[in-house]
Design an enzyme around this catalytic site. Structure first.
Site, PDB file in Angstrom:
ATOM      1  CE  LYS A 664     -49.126  21.923 -31.348  1.00  0.00           C
ATOM      2  NZ  LYS A 664     -49.832  22.616 -30.266  1.00  0.00           N
ATOM      3  CG  ASP A 760     -50.204  23.315 -20.125  1.00  0.00           C
ATOM      4  OD1 ASP A 760     -49.722  23.157 -18.989  1.00  0.00           O
ATOM      5  OD2 ASP A 760     -49.746  22.777 -21.136  1.00  0.00           O
TER       6      ASP A 760
END
Length: 960
Positions: A664, A760
């Site tokens: 990432k 989240d």
């Protein structure tokens, strides 16, 4: 050649070269040291006894005690431990890094009296050889991850006083003897049976209890036991604490429970008991009675309860009692709490004028009470009548007793001892009750059956501090003072509070002080005051040890014999050879060492202004250079691009070892990425669970911020529900996905230290591995809970619309229950395959409107995923699953379950539906759908997480 082996061999030969015959004990400890990390710094030299290794006690050059609690040890315990034939005490508690199984060789320690491994990371089965430890008095293996059955051989330990196997993953039935095998019924002299928080199943064999037993504590709470409670329990008259709550026990209760005249705490709640309530008249020691959530025969309020003169707490929620509540109940002198919710009580409530001075809470919500007599100067503490006819009357609805203010915690904190607290400038230093800045030894002390419920009464805590301080002083431990804070009841009914122990001299403890204090608590040497009941302590790792001066090496005698000289000469030659080999090995490791040095300084240039505060605190994450990652992604080629989001792009890469990873890479200059980058490194580098995405490493150089994760091949749950991934999820697989995700979140809330709130939770952040096991990912918005006494963190609102907890949104007060809410939304999404907000409709509101419990599937067939309903597999347990999900999205966080309760509910649901909650989801993902999707997608993309602070005014909460 393994460097640890070289070190071990070198130490043994050094012993020979100085004329010492290395004893068997020395060799065993050297071998143990080779497989352990973070051992005390003075573990040098060839003879642990003469060199006085920390934590090692010897008698006549034989090792008799190993006490190393809270030392930060990691690694595995090897079979070499079995050669310490004179060992009497082994305490390795509070070393969470100790993993692997307990070696069978533990059974060779025939003189062992105390085996204490509290709060470590041990896994696997408890070896049956433990039954060979005939001298064992104290066996405490609680708070690990042991699995499998309780070894029947424990029944051979006839001298056993304390048996604690609680808080593990033990399965199977309770073993009793049958002529050919041993069992727990043979432990006539054992006083403590602690088996709570496991997965024990089957019935409770009547043989386990008998009149000749000396048991005072029987704790089987939070298991999966079925069948009836045997009447033989009433034969064990020494009993003081009995907990069988939170099981699936059924049938009538034994009428002879009134024989247990010494019982102080009796908890039988959350089972399936039926029949009449037993008459407990005569239990004059009974302080805490909880019969809640059972299906007893309907009866008027039992008069015998008003005769229990020691009663502090009465909990009989949902037990079908009816009629009026006698005012004489409230006259019991020690009464503190009365909870009689969800019954059929009626008439007028009259607490009277002679009520207990200790009475703090009367909760009678959801009954049929239509009036309340308030006497002049009468009861003024918390009274809850919500859900009764009285609160529907005009002019009464606004009364204080028609609102809920109940709290299960206290803001108590030990006050200073007539001094002004210090403002401590050094990080992690704390001002003690005696107003000295120092580094305390900290942890959580847990009481499994406290007899009081008034958590705001400071008298309880002052007596606890006083008794603990007296105990430490009596054992001449270097303790200056003790502080308690944040007392609260958890979802299991355990009383928890934070404990800080401050050093007497200097600003920190040395290693001896720490493991000595740890032993007093782990070995139950300290006995709390009456009313607190059985306890255990879970220590935090202590990293601020006082400096210790290394011991001088002992000089050899000048009158050495010829044999010693020859031995020294031969040993010296071998030593030279080994040193040469070690030099070659060190030369070959030069590049690795150089790289490690670079890694240790890689955050020297961390910009606290641009990168969200101080440099990350790393706990084992691997560092990659930018060049390393360019190579494994073919220079970040488009062919390896597997997704993108607000943070940046994600690439598939292959490490030199052949491991597939997801890389990432933050967009250059991304300030949002700086926050998430630091968070994910700090959090993921120290949390490890099969249902959490694992962090492999990171890169921070050349202006790059890159995270390297394990590769999860089957993408997100969102992709599977939408049909993008080609994976078809039937009902059983969806249940397993929900369970896996819940277990991952439970780990963050209950096992991470300090607890972590994800913030989240959503279908786009829950991933499916090659066996369709769920893994929770994307930790960029996580928040540490810390030690806030109010149980929440006040912070800016962040998350994803549709999953966002409305209570958090309105108050900015974040708790673990915010994750519970998001998980509940995810569960609704899982069974509908709809986004939380779709075409202006909110999924939670749709369910609340459409649910009709009188209909099949609660009338929700039209809302459920058509692909799910059309399958031939019956949706067994769908109603319970919906109820669980809806409890998670309750408007008030206090009304939502904990993730631990959610996990257990899903497990129970699956078992009752004939499914194994611990089975793998699939042999391979290919067997569940079309896996020919071209480029594999990865979950760190389509990032829809937002920071809502200052964006939406409160009026915009309506869509939720």
């Amino acid at each position: 050649m393994d460097l640890r082996f070289l070190g071990l061999l070198l130490a043994v030969l050094l012993g020979l070269s100085t004329g010492k015959a290395a004893s068997e004990d020395s060799v065993a400890l050297q071998a143990m040291k080779a497989y352990l990390n973070n051992t005390p710094p003075n573990w040098v030299g060839s003879d642990p006894c003469s060199d006085k290794w920390d934590g090692i006690i010897c008698t006549n050059s034989r090792v008799t005690s190993i006490t190393l609690s809270s030392m930060g040890l990691s690694g595995q315990l090897t079979g070499d431990i079995g050669t310490l034939s004179e060992l009497r005490t082994l305490d390795l508690s509070y070393n969470k890094g100790l993993t692997g199984s307990l070696p069978d060789a533990i059974g060779n320690l025939k003189k062992l009296t105390n085996l204490i491994l509290v709060g470590c990371g041990f896994t696997g089965i408890i070896p049956d050889t433990i039954g060979s430890l005939q001298e064992l008095v104290f066996l405490s293996l609680n708070s690990n991850s042991f699995s499998g059955p309780i070894p029947p051989s424990i029944g051979n330990l006839t001298k056993l006083y304390w048996l604690d196997l609680a808080d593990n993953q033990l399965t199977g039935t309770i073993p009793v003897s049958n002529g050919s095998t041993s069992g727990l019924d043979m432990l006539l002299h054992t006083k403590h049976f602690h088996f709570g928080q496991n997965q024990l199943s089957g019935t409770i064999p009547p043989e386990i209890f008998s009149s000749g037993m000396k048991l005072i504590h029987v704790l089987f709470d939070n298991n999966q036991l079925t069948g009836s409670l045997p009447s033989t329990l009433g034969l064990v008259q020494p009993l003081e604490v009995v907990r069988f709550d939170r099981n699936s026990l059924s049938g009538p209760l034994p009428q002879n429970l009134n024989n247990l005249t010494k019982v102080q705490e009796l908890l039988l709640s959350k089972n399936k008991f039926t029949g009449p309530l037993p008459n407990l008249t005569g239990l004059n020691s009974l302080s805490y009675l909880d019969m809640s959530n059972n299906s007893f025969d309907a009866l008027d309020f039992p008069d015998w309860i008003t005769t229990l003169q020691s009663l502090t707490t009465l909990m009989m929620e949902q037990t079908q009692i009816q009629g009026s509540v006698p005012s004489s109940l409230f006259s019991l002198a020690n009464l503190q709490t009365v909870i009689l919710r969800n019954n059929a009580l009626n008439g007028t409530l009259n607490i009277g004028s002679t009520f207990s001075s200790q009475l703090q809470l009367v909760d009678l919500q959801t009954n049929f009470i239509d009036s309340y007599t308030q006497n002049s100067g009468g009861y003024s503490n918390e009274l809850i009548l919500v859900g009764n006819p009285i609160c529907q009357q005009s002019g009464v609805a606004a009364a204080s007793f028609c609102t809920i203010l109940q709290s299960n915690s206290s803001s108590y904190s030990t006050p200073p001892n007539n001094c002004n607290p210090m403002d401590c400038s050094i990080v992690n230093q704390t001002s003690s009750p005696n107003c000295k800045c120092s580094f305390p030894y900290t942890g959580t002390i847990v009481f499994r059956a406290a007899s009081f419920s008034s958590l705001g009464n400071s008298t309880h805590y002052t007596s606890l501090v006083s008794s603990m301080m007296s105990a430490f002083q009596s054992y001449q431990l270097p303790v200056d003072s003790i502080a308690l804070s944040n007392p609260h009841k958890d979802s299991l009914g355990y009383l928890k509070m934070s404990l800080e122990i401050f050093p007497l001299e200097g600003d920190s403890f040395n290693r001896t002080g720490v493991y000595s204090i740890g032993f007093v608590l782990s070995n139950q040497t300290y006995k709390p005051p009456s009313g607190f009941g059985p306890f255990f302590f879970m220590a935090d790792q202590y990293e601020r040890f006082s400096a210790q001066v290394p011991q001088e090496p002992k000089k050899s005698s000048s009158s050495a014999s010829t044999g010693v000289i020859v031995g020294a000469t031969v040993g010296g030659l071998v030593l030279l050879l080994l040193l040469g080999l070690a030099g070659i090995y060190a030369f070959r490791q030069k590049k690795i060492a150089k790289k490690a040095t670079e890694t240790s300084n890689l955050f020297g240039a961390w910009d606290s202004t641009k990168s969200s505060g101080s440099a990350p605190q790393l706990k084992g994450a691997r560092w990659f250079s930018f060049e390393d990652l360019k190579k494994c992604t073919n220079n970040f080629s488009e062919s390896n691009d597997i997704g993108s989001g607000g943070y940046g792009k994600v690439y598939r890469g292959t490490l030199p070892t052949g491991q597939l990873v997801a890389i990432k890479r933050a967009t250059q200059g991304s300030m949002q990425g700086g926050v998430e980058f630091k968070n994910e490194i700090e959090l993921l580098s120290r949390v490890h669970h099969k249902n959490l995405v694992g962090l492999v490493g990171f890169c921070f150089e050349q202006g790059e911020q890159i995270l390297v994760y394990e590769f999860i091949p089957n993408g997100t749950v969102k992709e599977s529900l939408s049909g993008k991934s080609g994976i078809r999820l039937d009902w059983i697989r969806r249940l397993r996905v929900a369970l896996g995700a819940a277990r991952g979140i439970q780990y963050l809330h209950e096992l991470a230290n300090p607890p972590i709130i994800h913030r989240d939770i959503k279908s786009n952040n829950i991933l499916l591995d090659e066996r369709l096991n769920a893994k929770v990912g994307d930790f960029g918005l996580c928040k540490l809970m810390g030690t806030d006494e109010k149980g929440h963190v006040t912070t800016q609102v962040k998350g994803t619309m549709g999953y966002l907890d409305p209570e958090y949104y309105m108050t900015q007060q974040l708790t673990e229950k915010s994750d519970v809410y998001s998980f509940g939304v995810f569960c609704l999404e899982l069974i509908t395959a709809r986004r939380p907000i779709e075409r202006g409709k909110y999924i939670v509101r749709e369910f609340r409107t459409a649910m009709d419990r009188t209909k099949e599937m609660y009338g929700l067939r039209g809302i459920l995923d058509p692909a799910l309903v059309s399958l031939a597999i019956p949706l067994r347990g769908i109603e319970k699953f919906v109820e669980m999900a809806m409890s998670c999205v309750a408007e008030l966080g206090s009304d939502r379950p904990t993730m631990g309760e959610v996990v257990k509910e899903i497990e129970n649901l699956m078992q009752s539906a004939g499914m194994n909650p611990n089975a793998e989801s699939a042999s391979t993902s290919a067997s569940y759908g079309d896996d020919s999707r071209g480029n594999l997608r990865h979950p760190y993309m389509d990032d829809l997480s937002f920071d809502y602070s200052g964006v939406f005014p409160p009026s915009r909460v309506e869509p939720l």
